[in-house]
Design a protein around this motif. Structure first.
Motif, PDB file in Angstrom:
ATOM      1  N   ILE A  14     -36.171 118.280  81.779  1.00 61.49           N
ATOM      2  CA  ILE A  14     -36.397 116.863  81.490  1.00 61.49           C
ATOM      3  C   ILE A  14     -36.802 116.116  82.757  1.00 61.49           C
ATOM      4  CG2 ILE A  14     -35.269 114.719  80.762  1.00 61.49           C
ATOM      5  CD1 ILE A  14     -33.614 116.431  78.806  1.00 61.49           C
ATOM      6  N   GLN A  15     -36.158 116.430  83.875  1.00 60.10           N
ATOM      7  CA  GLN A  15     -36.515 115.776  85.139  1.00 60.10           C
ATOM      8  C   GLN A  15     -37.962 116.089  85.538  1.00 60.10           C
ATOM      9  OE1 GLN A  15     -33.200 117.304  87.445  1.00 60.10           O
ATOM     10  NE2 GLN A  15     -32.304 115.254  87.578  1.00 60.10           N
ATOM     11  N   ARG A  16     -38.394 117.338  85.310  1.00 58.01           N
ATOM     12  CA  ARG A  16     -39.787 117.695  85.613  1.00 58.01           C
ATOM     13  C   ARG A  16     -40.761 116.904  84.738  1.00 58.01           C
ATOM     14  NH1 ARG A  16     -37.443 122.665  86.739  1.00 58.01           N
ATOM     15  NH2 ARG A  16     -37.536 123.436  84.607  1.00 58.01           N
ATOM     16  N   LEU A  17     -40.422 116.750  83.461  1.00 56.62           N
ATOM     17  CA  LEU A  17     -41.277 115.970  82.566  1.00 56.62           C
ATOM     18  C   LEU A  17     -41.328 114.507  82.993  1.00 56.62           C
ATOM     19  CD1 LEU A  17     -40.271 117.496  79.108  1.00 56.62           C
ATOM     20  CD2 LEU A  17     -42.491 117.699  80.256  1.00 56.62           C
ATOM     21  N   ILE A  18     -40.186 113.964  83.396  1.00 60.39           N
ATOM     22  CA  ILE A  18     -40.151 112.584  83.884  1.00 60.39           C
ATOM     23  C   ILE A  18     -41.039 112.443  85.116  1.00 60.39           C
ATOM     24  CG2 ILE A  18     -38.670 110.852  85.005  1.00 60.39           C
ATOM     25  CD1 ILE A  18     -36.435 111.729  83.058  1.00 60.39           C
ATOM     26  N   LEU A  19     -40.985 113.419  86.014  1.00 61.08           N
ATOM     27  CA  LEU A  19     -41.835 113.390  87.201  1.00 61.08           C
ATOM     28  C   LEU A  19     -43.313 113.431  86.811  1.00 61.08           C
ATOM     29  CD1 LEU A  19     -42.170 113.450  90.276  1.00 61.08           C
ATOM     30  CD2 LEU A  19     -41.974 115.943  90.148  1.00 61.08           C
ATOM     31  N   ASP A  20     -43.666 114.293  85.869  1.00 63.61           N
ATOM     32  CA  ASP A  20     -45.065 114.369  85.409  1.00 63.61           C
ATOM     33  C   ASP A  20     -45.527 113.042  84.825  1.00 63.61           C
ATOM     34  OD1 ASP A  20     -45.240 117.012  86.206  1.00 63.61           O
ATOM     35  OD2 ASP A  20     -44.927 117.823  84.179  1.00 63.61           O
ATOM     36  N   TYR A  21     -44.673 112.432  84.006  1.00 66.95           N
ATOM     37  CA  TYR A  21     -45.038 111.139  83.423  1.00 66.95           C
ATOM     38  C   TYR A  21     -45.135 110.063  84.498  1.00 66.95           C
ATOM     39  CZ  TYR A  21     -44.549 112.839  78.621  1.00 66.95           C
ATOM     40  OH  TYR A  21     -44.701 113.506  77.433  1.00 66.95           O
ATOM     41  N   VAL A  79     -47.363 106.473  77.983  1.00 67.91           N
ATOM     42  CA  VAL A  79     -46.682 107.351  78.939  1.00 67.91           C
ATOM     43  C   VAL A  79     -45.380 106.701  79.428  1.00 67.91           C
ATOM     44  CG1 VAL A  79     -46.878 108.479  81.191  1.00 67.91           C
ATOM     45  CG2 VAL A  79     -48.803 108.528  79.607  1.00 67.91           C
ATOM     46  N   THR A  80     -45.401 105.402  79.623  1.00 69.09           N
ATOM     47  CA  THR A  80     -44.186 104.694  80.036  1.00 69.09           C
ATOM     48  C   THR A  80     -43.111 104.807  78.956  1.00 69.09           C
ATOM     49  OG1 THR A  80     -45.463 103.150  81.391  1.00 69.09           O
ATOM     50  CG2 THR A  80     -43.245 102.466  80.764  1.00 69.09           C
ATOM     51  N   ASP A  81     -43.497 104.647  77.705  1.00 72.13           N
ATOM     52  CA  ASP A  81     -42.533 104.792  76.605  1.00 72.13           C
ATOM     53  C   ASP A  81     -41.971 106.210  76.550  1.00 72.13           C
ATOM     54  OD1 ASP A  81     -42.947 102.160  75.911  1.00 72.13           O
ATOM     55  OD2 ASP A  81     -44.253 102.608  74.197  1.00 72.13           O
ATOM     56  N   ARG A  82     -42.830 107.204  76.734  1.00 72.95           N
ATOM     57  CA  ARG A  82     -42.363 108.596  76.725  1.00 72.95           C
ATOM     58  C   ARG A  82     -41.396 108.858  77.871  1.00 72.95           C
ATOM     59  NH1 ARG A  82     -47.643 112.327  75.440  1.00 72.95           N
ATOM     60  NH2 ARG A  82     -48.185 111.351  73.457  1.00 72.95           N
ATOM     61  N   ARG A  83     -41.742 108.368  79.058  1.00 69.49           N
ATOM     62  CA  ARG A  83     -40.849 108.569  80.206  1.00 69.49           C
ATOM     63  C   ARG A  83     -39.501 107.893  79.964  1.00 69.49           C
ATOM     64  NH1 ARG A  83     -42.043 105.634  85.643  1.00 69.49           N
ATOM     65  NH2 ARG A  83     -41.164 104.015  84.361  1.00 69.49           N
ATOM     66  N   ASN A  84     -39.533 106.676  79.420  1.00 67.07           N
ATOM     67  CA  ASN A  84     -38.288 105.967  79.135  1.00 67.07           C
ATOM     68  C   ASN A  84     -37.443 106.734  78.123  1.00 67.07           C
ATOM     69  OD1 ASN A  84     -39.075 103.983  80.919  1.00 67.07           O
ATOM     70  ND2 ASN A  84     -39.753 102.567  79.340  1.00 67.07           N
ATOM     71  N   GLY A  85     -38.087 107.324  77.125  1.00 63.61           N
ATOM     72  CA  GLY A  85     -37.359 108.139  76.157  1.00 63.61           C
ATOM     73  C   GLY A  85     -36.717 109.350  76.803  1.00 63.61           C
ATOM     74  N   LEU A  86     -37.445 109.977  77.725  1.00 60.45           N
ATOM     75  CA  LEU A  86     -36.893 111.133  78.437  1.00 60.45           C
ATOM     76  C   LEU A  86     -35.726 110.731  79.335  1.00 60.45           C
ATOM     77  CD1 LEU A  86     -40.100 113.148  79.363  1.00 60.45           C
ATOM     78  CD2 LEU A  86     -38.269 113.842  77.809  1.00 60.45           C
ATOM     79  N   GLU A  87     -35.808 109.553  79.930  1.00 58.39           N
ATOM     80  CA  GLU A  87     -34.695 109.082  80.755  1.00 58.39           C
ATOM     81  C   GLU A  87     -33.443 108.873  79.913  1.00 58.39           C
ATOM     82  OE1 GLU A  87     -36.412 105.693  82.753  1.00 58.39           O
ATOM     83  OE2 GLU A  87     -37.219 106.944  84.359  1.00 58.39           O
ATOM     84  N   ILE A  88     -33.628 108.407  78.686  1.00 54.88           N
ATOM     85  CA  ILE A  88     -32.501 108.264  77.766  1.00 54.88           C
ATOM     86  C   ILE A  88     -31.934 109.646  77.431  1.00 54.88           C
ATOM     87  CG2 ILE A  88     -31.871 107.617  75.397  1.00 54.88           C
ATOM     88  CD1 ILE A  88     -33.954 105.289  75.736  1.00 54.88           C
TER      89      ILE A  88
END
Length: 133
Positions: A14-21, A79-88
């Motif tokens: 999840i952290q890697r995906l957040i970094l990509d986003y 992308v911002t919405d996706r990253r925010n979802g991943l942070e949750i």
């Protein structure tokens, strides 16, 4: 719930995906800035625009008319919405891991108490006196 040994891998993924986003967000924000700078240069070089109100209106018109800018804004929002979802999700897994660790700790404490009680009972039966260490 995941098994305890799956949490590190899941959290890292999840952290890697957040970094990509986050990288995509920075890149898209830079693209938007370049588009806005080009629009500002176009307005600055237009001799027909006589005052701030005209320049502001033309800036707004050019921004709304630019399809690349519209796509960049849509991508940035997506992308911002996706990253925010991943942070949750990341926070959820971290908290779930903490809960599991606390439950394991509680189980260990119960086992240690049972061992202590069993040991005390054995001492009492063997010696006839209760001893606390």
């Amino acid at each position: 719930m995941l098994s305890l040994n799956k949490y590190p891998e899941t959290i890292a993924e999840i952290q890697r995906l957040i970094l990509d986003y986050s990288k995509q967000i920075r890149s898209t924000a830079e693209t938007l800035a370049l588009i806005d700078n080009e629009i500002d240069r176009t307005i600055a070089n237009d001799p027909n625009l006589k005052n701030d109100a005209q320049r502001k209106a033309e800036r707004d018109r050019l921004r709304q008319a630019d399809p690349t800018r519209k796509k960049a804004i849509d991508l940035l929002n997506n992308v911002t919405d996706r990253r925010n979802g991943l942070e949750i999700d990341l926070e959820y897994y971290r908290l779930e891991l903490k809960i599991q660790l606390l439950n394991k700790r509680e189980q260990l404490i119960k086992l240690e108490r049972e061992e202590t009680i069993d040991s005390d009972e054995y001492q009492y039966l063997a010696t006839g006196t209760m001893q606390r260490w």
